[in-house]
Design a protein around this motif. Structure first.
Motif, mmCIF file in Angstrom:
data_model
loop_
_atom_site.group_PDB
_atom_site.id
_atom_site.type_symbol
_atom_site.label_atom_id
_atom_site.label_comp_id
_atom_site.label_asym_id
_atom_site.label_seq_id
_atom_site.Cartn_x
_atom_site.Cartn_y
_atom_site.Cartn_z
ATOM 1 N N GLU A 117 -19.003 51.120 29.605
ATOM 2 C CA GLU A 117 -19.270 50.509 30.904
ATOM 3 C C GLU A 117 -20.508 51.126 31.545
ATOM 4 O OE1 GLU A 117 -17.122 49.409 35.163
ATOM 5 O OE2 GLU A 117 -16.056 50.623 33.686
ATOM 6 N N LEU A 118 -20.649 52.453 31.395
ATOM 7 C CA LEU A 118 -21.844 53.114 31.933
ATOM 8 C C LEU A 118 -23.109 52.545 31.291
ATOM 9 C CD1 LEU A 118 -23.259 55.314 33.575
ATOM 10 C CD2 LEU A 118 -22.807 56.903 31.694
ATOM 11 N N LYS A 119 -23.081 52.354 29.974
ATOM 12 C CA LYS A 119 -24.237 51.800 29.275
ATOM 13 C C LYS A 119 -24.560 50.395 29.767
ATOM 14 C CE LYS A 119 -25.949 50.737 24.625
ATOM 15 N NZ LYS A 119 -25.602 50.717 23.163
ATOM 16 N N CYS A 133 -38.462 46.503 41.686
ATOM 17 C CA CYS A 133 -39.302 47.702 41.831
ATOM 18 C C CYS A 133 -38.599 48.762 42.694
ATOM 19 C CB CYS A 133 -40.652 47.355 42.439
ATOM 20 S SG CYS A 133 -41.643 46.260 41.405
ATOM 21 N N THR A 134 -37.336 49.019 42.360
ATOM 22 C CA THR A 134 -36.556 50.033 43.055
ATOM 23 C C THR A 134 -36.198 51.143 42.070
ATOM 24 O OG1 THR A 134 -34.546 48.771 42.571
ATOM 25 C CG2 THR A 134 -35.571 48.438 44.736
ATOM 26 N N PRO A 135 -35.895 52.360 42.557
ATOM 27 C CA PRO A 135 -35.549 53.458 41.647
ATOM 28 C C PRO A 135 -34.186 53.245 40.996
ATOM 29 C CG PRO A 135 -35.261 54.146 43.925
ATOM 30 C CD PRO A 135 -35.940 52.799 43.972
ATOM 31 N N LEU A 136 -34.026 53.822 39.806
ATOM 32 C CA LEU A 136 -32.756 53.716 39.095
ATOM 33 C C LEU A 136 -31.667 54.511 39.811
ATOM 34 C CD1 LEU A 136 -34.002 54.184 35.423
ATOM 35 C CD2 LEU A 136 -33.101 52.076 36.412
ATOM 36 N N PHE A 137 -30.427 54.105 39.587
ATOM 37 C CA PHE A 137 -29.270 54.797 40.170
ATOM 38 C C PHE A 137 -29.165 56.183 39.555
ATOM 39 C CE2 PHE A 137 -24.701 55.797 40.329
ATOM 40 C CZ PHE A 137 -24.458 55.592 41.682
ATOM 41 N N SER A 138 -28.959 57.192 40.383
ATOM 42 C CA SER A 138 -28.884 58.572 39.912
ATOM 43 C C SER A 138 -27.480 58.890 39.416
ATOM 44 C CB SER A 138 -29.261 59.530 41.049
ATOM 45 O OG SER A 138 -29.143 60.881 40.623
ATOM 46 N N ILE A 139 -27.366 59.165 38.109
ATOM 47 C CA ILE A 139 -26.075 59.513 37.516
ATOM 48 C C ILE A 139 -26.329 60.335 36.260
ATOM 49 C CG2 ILE A 139 -25.926 57.408 36.118
ATOM 50 C CD1 ILE A 139 -22.897 57.429 36.653
ATOM 51 N N ASP A 140 -25.448 61.294 36.009
ATOM 52 C CA ASP A 140 -25.573 62.155 34.837
ATOM 53 C C ASP A 140 -25.126 61.383 33.596
ATOM 54 O OD1 ASP A 140 -25.770 64.168 33.008
ATOM 55 O OD2 ASP A 140 -24.169 65.412 33.839
ATOM 56 N N LEU A 150 -18.196 55.372 38.380
ATOM 57 C CA LEU A 150 -18.330 53.995 37.897
ATOM 58 C C LEU A 150 -18.163 52.989 39.031
ATOM 59 C CD1 LEU A 150 -16.355 54.161 34.514
ATOM 60 C CD2 LEU A 150 -18.826 54.006 34.819
ATOM 61 N N ASP A 151 -17.244 53.284 39.943
ATOM 62 C CA ASP A 151 -17.038 52.366 41.071
ATOM 63 C C ASP A 151 -18.275 52.317 41.959
ATOM 64 O OD1 ASP A 151 -15.245 50.664 42.716
ATOM 65 O OD2 ASP A 151 -15.532 52.266 44.181
ATOM 66 N N ARG A 152 -18.873 53.486 42.228
ATOM 67 C CA ARG A 152 -20.105 53.518 43.030
ATOM 68 C C ARG A 152 -21.240 52.772 42.308
ATOM 69 N NH1 ARG A 152 -18.549 58.909 44.094
ATOM 70 N NH2 ARG A 152 -19.919 59.669 42.453
ATOM 71 N N TYR A 153 -21.319 52.959 40.991
ATOM 72 C CA TYR A 153 -22.373 52.299 40.209
ATOM 73 C C TYR A 153 -22.182 50.781 40.243
ATOM 74 C CZ TYR A 153 -26.143 52.722 36.769
ATOM 75 O OH TYR A 153 -27.361 52.696 36.138
ATOM 76 N N ARG A 154 -20.917 50.316 40.114
ATOM 77 C CA ARG A 154 -20.651 48.877 40.176
ATOM 78 C C ARG A 154 -21.098 48.299 41.513
ATOM 79 N NH1 ARG A 154 -15.303 50.250 39.150
ATOM 80 N NH2 ARG A 154 -14.918 50.751 36.955
ATOM 81 N N ARG A 155 -20.743 48.990 42.602
ATOM 82 C CA ARG A 155 -21.120 48.497 43.927
ATOM 83 C C ARG A 155 -22.636 48.516 44.109
ATOM 84 N NH1 ARG A 155 -19.450 52.061 47.267
ATOM 85 N NH2 ARG A 155 -18.009 53.354 46.099
ATOM 86 N N HIS A 156 -23.305 49.530 43.520
ATOM 87 C CA HIS A 156 -24.769 49.590 43.607
ATOM 88 C C HIS A 156 -25.416 48.413 42.879
ATOM 89 C CE1 HIS A 156 -28.817 51.286 43.589
ATOM 90 N NE2 HIS A 156 -28.858 51.061 42.286
ATOM 91 N N VAL A 157 -24.943 48.126 41.662
ATOM 92 C CA VAL A 157 -25.496 47.009 40.891
ATOM 93 C C VAL A 157 -25.209 45.685 41.598
ATOM 94 C CG1 VAL A 157 -25.264 45.727 38.726
ATOM 95 C CG2 VAL A 157 -25.408 48.217 38.686
#
Length: 258
Positions: A117-119, A133-140, A150-157
């Motif tokens: 899912e992260l990929k 033209c926005t910066p990528l989401f910061s995640i390790d 993952l929930d924060r990333y989903r909401r960001h996308v």
């Protein structure tokens, strides 16, 4: 198990008795009977020793598997940010090994699912960031993401998708007005930005914040130019009407000129 063991002893005694009867019928001397009996004993002992060794080997493999599964579970629990795994100490070795192995498989699947899912989210994020033209989401990316990550990333996308749709609608609307104004003003696109705006392929236009602002500015400039042209036209028409009046031009001639 005791009944089966007793039956095994009975079968062994019956076989030995049968062998003795056969040896007597054949006429084998007592000394050779003893040798043959010892050979049978050795065969039986060898077979039983081999069976015991195999079962001991199975037990060792199960114990080693339990140790490895515990280590793997500890690692997976840390990676997945879960609490320590607890096992039922009263269960048998076989049941404990099966339970631990099953838990390892379940957690490994959770790890794979989170990584996949992260990929997928990263691929969507990169595509949207290229357009907006926005910066990528910061995640390790080197560690397994938590469920909260993952929930924060989903909401960001999802927010980027919404922003893309809003800017796309704004671009299409402004582009349509700009093309109409350029045609009305007989204006030929003379800059790379203007050519990008009127390009037929709308997907190549970068929907960055700066580009959207530049698009709005271009639209305002064209609207201002049209307003200026209209003001000049109004003034010229008024002067023409004034001249018609002074020259007393007939209405028919005025209409043909108009």
């Amino acid at each position: 198990s005791e009944v089966l063991a007793a039956e095994a002893v009975t079968c062994l005694n019956r076989a030995m008795a049968a062998l003795r009867d056969i040896w007597e019928e054949i006429g084998i001397p007592e000394e050779q009977r003893l040798e043959r009996t010892d050979t049978v004993r050795k065969h039986i002992k060898s077979l039983l020793d081999m069976m015991v060794a195999e079962e001991e080997s199975l037990k060792e493999r199960l114990l080693k598997s339990i140790v490895l599964c515990r280590k793997e579970l500890d690692t997976l629990c840390r990676e997945l940010q879960l609490g320590p795994f607890e096992t039922e100490e009263e269960s048998t070795i076989l049941q404990m090994e099966k339970n631990l192995r099953t838990c390892v498989e379940v957690l490994q699947k959770q790890k794979r699912d989170r990584k996949q899912e992260l990929k997928a989210l990263q691929e969507q994020d990169r595509a949207l960031c290229d357009i907006l033209c926005t910066p990528l989401f910061s995640i390790d990316t080197n560690s397994v993401p938590s469920l909260e990550d993952l929930d924060r990333y989903r909401r960001h996308v999802a927010s980027l998708n919404t922003l893309k749709e809003q800017r796309q609608e704004e671009f299409v609307s402004n582009k349509r007005q700009i093309i109409l104004l350029m045609e009305e003003l007989d204006h030929t696109p003379d800059t790379s930005f203007e050519r990008d705006v009127v390009c037929e392929d709308e997907k190549v236009f970068c929907l960055s914040k700066d580009n959207i602002m530049a698009l709005q500015k271009l639209l305002q400039q064209l609207e201002a130019q049209r307003a200026l042209n209209e003001a000049v036209c109004t003034e010229l028409r008024a002067r023409i009407v004034a001249l018609w009046e002074r020259l007393q031009i007939p209405e028919e001639e005025r209409e043909s000129s108009a």
